[in-house]
Design a protein around this motif. Sequence first.
Motif, PDB file in Angstrom:
ATOM      1  N   GLY A  93      -8.889   1.722   1.122  1.00  0.00           N
ATOM      2  CA  GLY A  93     -10.007   2.140   0.281  1.00  0.00           C
ATOM      3  C   GLY A  93     -10.002   1.389  -1.024  1.00  0.00           C
ATOM      4  N   SER A  94      -9.868   2.128  -2.130  1.00  0.00           N
ATOM      5  CA  SER A  94      -9.863   1.483  -3.447  1.00  0.00           C
ATOM      6  C   SER A  94      -8.462   1.366  -4.025  1.00  0.00           C
ATOM      7  N   GLN A  95      -7.436   1.597  -3.207  1.00  0.00           N
ATOM      8  CA  GLN A  95      -6.063   1.547  -3.702  1.00  0.00           C
ATOM      9  C   GLN A  95      -5.299   0.366  -3.103  1.00  0.00           C
ATOM     10  N   ILE A  96      -4.489  -0.275  -3.963  1.00  0.00           N
ATOM     11  CA  ILE A  96      -3.658  -1.392  -3.533  1.00  0.00           C
ATOM     12  C   ILE A  96      -2.206  -1.021  -3.828  1.00  0.00           C
ATOM     13  N   MET A  97      -1.325  -1.212  -2.839  1.00  0.00           N
ATOM     14  CA  MET A  97       0.098  -0.922  -3.038  1.00  0.00           C
ATOM     15  C   MET A  97       0.872  -2.235  -3.056  1.00  0.00           C
ATOM     16  N   PHE A  98       1.684  -2.406  -4.106  1.00  0.00           N
ATOM     17  CA  PHE A  98       2.583  -3.547  -4.222  1.00  0.00           C
ATOM     18  C   PHE A  98       3.994  -3.025  -3.962  1.00  0.00           C
ATOM     19  N   TYR A  99       4.652  -3.573  -2.960  1.00  0.00           N
ATOM     20  CA  TYR A  99       6.020  -3.168  -2.642  1.00  0.00           C
ATOM     21  C   TYR A  99       6.933  -4.334  -2.966  1.00  0.00           C
ATOM     22  N   GLY A 100       8.020  -4.044  -3.667  1.00  0.00           N
ATOM     23  CA  GLY A 100       8.947  -5.110  -4.023  1.00  0.00           C
ATOM     24  C   GLY A 100      10.202  -4.561  -4.678  1.00  0.00           C
ATOM     25  N   SER A 101      10.908  -5.443  -5.366  1.00  0.00           N
ATOM     26  CA  SER A 101      12.163  -5.025  -5.990  1.00  0.00           C
ATOM     27  C   SER A 101      12.304  -5.630  -7.380  1.00  0.00           C
ATOM     28  N   LEU A 102      13.083  -4.945  -8.192  1.00  0.00           N
ATOM     29  CA  LEU A 102      13.406  -5.411  -9.534  1.00  0.00           C
ATOM     30  C   LEU A 102      14.661  -6.279  -9.465  1.00  0.00           C
ATOM     31  N   PRO A 103      14.953  -7.025 -10.509  1.00  0.00           N
ATOM     32  CA  PRO A 103      16.154  -7.875 -10.491  1.00  0.00           C
ATOM     33  C   PRO A 103      17.457  -7.099 -10.279  1.00  0.00           C
ATOM     34  N   ASP A 104      17.530  -5.829 -10.692  1.00  0.00           N
ATOM     35  CA  ASP A 104      18.764  -5.047 -10.502  1.00  0.00           C
ATOM     36  C   ASP A 104      18.883  -4.482  -9.077  1.00  0.00           C
ATOM     37  N   GLY A 105      17.930  -4.782  -8.205  1.00  0.00           N
ATOM     38  CA  GLY A 105      18.002  -4.357  -6.809  1.00  0.00           C
ATOM     39  C   GLY A 105      17.223  -3.080  -6.508  1.00  0.00           C
ATOM     40  N   ARG A 107      14.313  -0.884  -5.484  1.00  0.00           N
ATOM     41  CA  ARG A 107      13.066  -1.117  -4.746  1.00  0.00           C
ATOM     42  C   ARG A 107      11.995  -0.156  -5.253  1.00  0.00           C
ATOM     43  N   LYS A 108      10.770  -0.667  -5.378  1.00  0.00           N
ATOM     44  CA  LYS A 108       9.666   0.136  -5.920  1.00  0.00           C
ATOM     45  C   LYS A 108       8.394  -0.094  -5.110  1.00  0.00           C
ATOM     46  N   ALA A 109       7.535   0.908  -5.156  1.00  0.00           N
ATOM     47  CA  ALA A 109       6.167   0.808  -4.637  1.00  0.00           C
ATOM     48  C   ALA A 109       5.247   1.181  -5.787  1.00  0.00           C
ATOM     49  N   LEU A 110       4.377   0.267  -6.166  1.00  0.00           N
ATOM     50  CA  LEU A 110       3.419   0.504  -7.248  1.00  0.00           C
ATOM     51  C   LEU A 110       2.021   0.575  -6.636  1.00  0.00           C
ATOM     52  N   ILE A 111       1.300   1.640  -6.974  1.00  0.00           N
ATOM     53  CA  ILE A 111      -0.040   1.820  -6.410  1.00  0.00           C
ATOM     54  C   ILE A 111      -1.058   1.720  -7.536  1.00  0.00           C
ATOM     55  N   TYR A 112      -2.001   0.815  -7.362  1.00  0.00           N
ATOM     56  CA  TYR A 112      -3.071   0.560  -8.332  1.00  0.00           C
ATOM     57  C   TYR A 112      -4.387   1.038  -7.726  1.00  0.00           C
ATOM     58  N   ASP A 113      -5.139   1.834  -8.469  1.00  0.00           N
ATOM     59  CA  ASP A 113      -6.441   2.321  -8.006  1.00  0.00           C
ATOM     60  C   ASP A 113      -7.536   1.526  -8.700  1.00  0.00           C
ATOM     61  N   ILE A 114      -8.340   0.828  -7.914  1.00  0.00           N
ATOM     62  CA  ILE A 114      -9.383  -0.032  -8.479  1.00  0.00           C
ATOM     63  C   ILE A 114     -10.455   0.799  -9.157  1.00  0.00           C
ATOM     64  N   SER A 115     -10.858   1.911  -8.547  1.00  0.00           N
ATOM     65  CA  SER A 115     -11.926   2.717  -9.140  1.00  0.00           C
ATOM     66  C   SER A 115     -11.485   3.354 -10.455  1.00  0.00           C
ATOM     67  N   ALA A 116     -10.206   3.728 -10.568  1.00  0.00           N
ATOM     68  CA  ALA A 116      -9.693   4.292 -11.824  1.00  0.00           C
ATOM     69  C   ALA A 116      -9.337   3.182 -12.809  1.00  0.00           C
ATOM     70  N   GLY A 117      -9.013   1.986 -12.295  1.00  0.00           N
ATOM     71  CA  GLY A 117      -8.673   0.857 -13.151  1.00  0.00           C
ATOM     72  C   GLY A 117      -7.291   0.955 -13.762  1.00  0.00           C
ATOM     73  N   ARG A 118      -6.373   1.643 -13.075  1.00  0.00           N
ATOM     74  CA  ARG A 118      -5.029   1.799 -13.629  1.00  0.00           C
ATOM     75  C   ARG A 118      -4.021   2.033 -12.504  1.00  0.00           C
ATOM     76  N   THR A 119      -2.740   1.927 -12.867  1.00  0.00           N
ATOM     77  CA  THR A 119      -1.668   2.219 -11.924  1.00  0.00           C
ATOM     78  C   THR A 119      -1.582   3.733 -11.790  1.00  0.00           C
ATOM     79  N   ILE A 120      -1.656   4.221 -10.564  1.00  0.00           N
ATOM     80  CA  ILE A 120      -1.646   5.674 -10.371  1.00  0.00           C
ATOM     81  C   ILE A 120      -0.308   6.181  -9.856  1.00  0.00           C
ATOM     82  N   ALA A 121       0.564   5.281  -9.405  1.00  0.00           N
ATOM     83  CA  ALA A 121       1.872   5.737  -8.911  1.00  0.00           C
ATOM     84  C   ALA A 121       2.910   4.641  -9.100  1.00  0.00           C
ATOM     85  N   ASP A 122       4.095   5.058  -9.550  1.00  0.00           N
ATOM     86  CA  ASP A 122       5.257   4.179  -9.679  1.00  0.00           C
ATOM     87  C   ASP A 122       6.382   4.877  -8.920  1.00  0.00           C
TER      88      ASP A 122
END
Length: 128
Positions: A93-105, A107-122
């Motif tokens: 839909g209007s949400q994009i999830m970025f899955y990856g990792s930080l340098p310290d190892g 792992r995170k999933a960041l969810i960005y909502d296009i309609s809200a225009g902001r990150t809605i989940a970390d």
Amino acid sequence: MSNIEADQVEEKPLDPAMESVRRKMVRLQLVSGGVMLIMFMAVLAAIVYKITARDSKPEEQIASGFTVPSDAPLKGTMTLPDGFSVSAVSHAGSQIMFYGSLPDGTRKALIYDISAGRTIADIDVTGK
């Protein structure tokens, strides 16, 4: 044999009752043809109207319920944490999830909502 051919070549005049029925049938055929012609012209007029009459800026409706302007794309900015390495991207839909990792190892999933225009989940992802 010549008698049969003579009957087929010569058309005898119809009696008055049959002539009246024939005239009614011809009139019915003409009226029906006229009605069909008018309906055909109405359909053509509707098609031409739909093709030529468009909104000045039509908008596309996306499944999530927000609209996208036709003249320019939506713009948004998402700031990922420093050193975040993206390994997968997914959208629904209007949400994009970025899955990856930080340098310290971590792992995170960041969810960005296009309609809200902001990150809605970390989301911190733990486990093996």
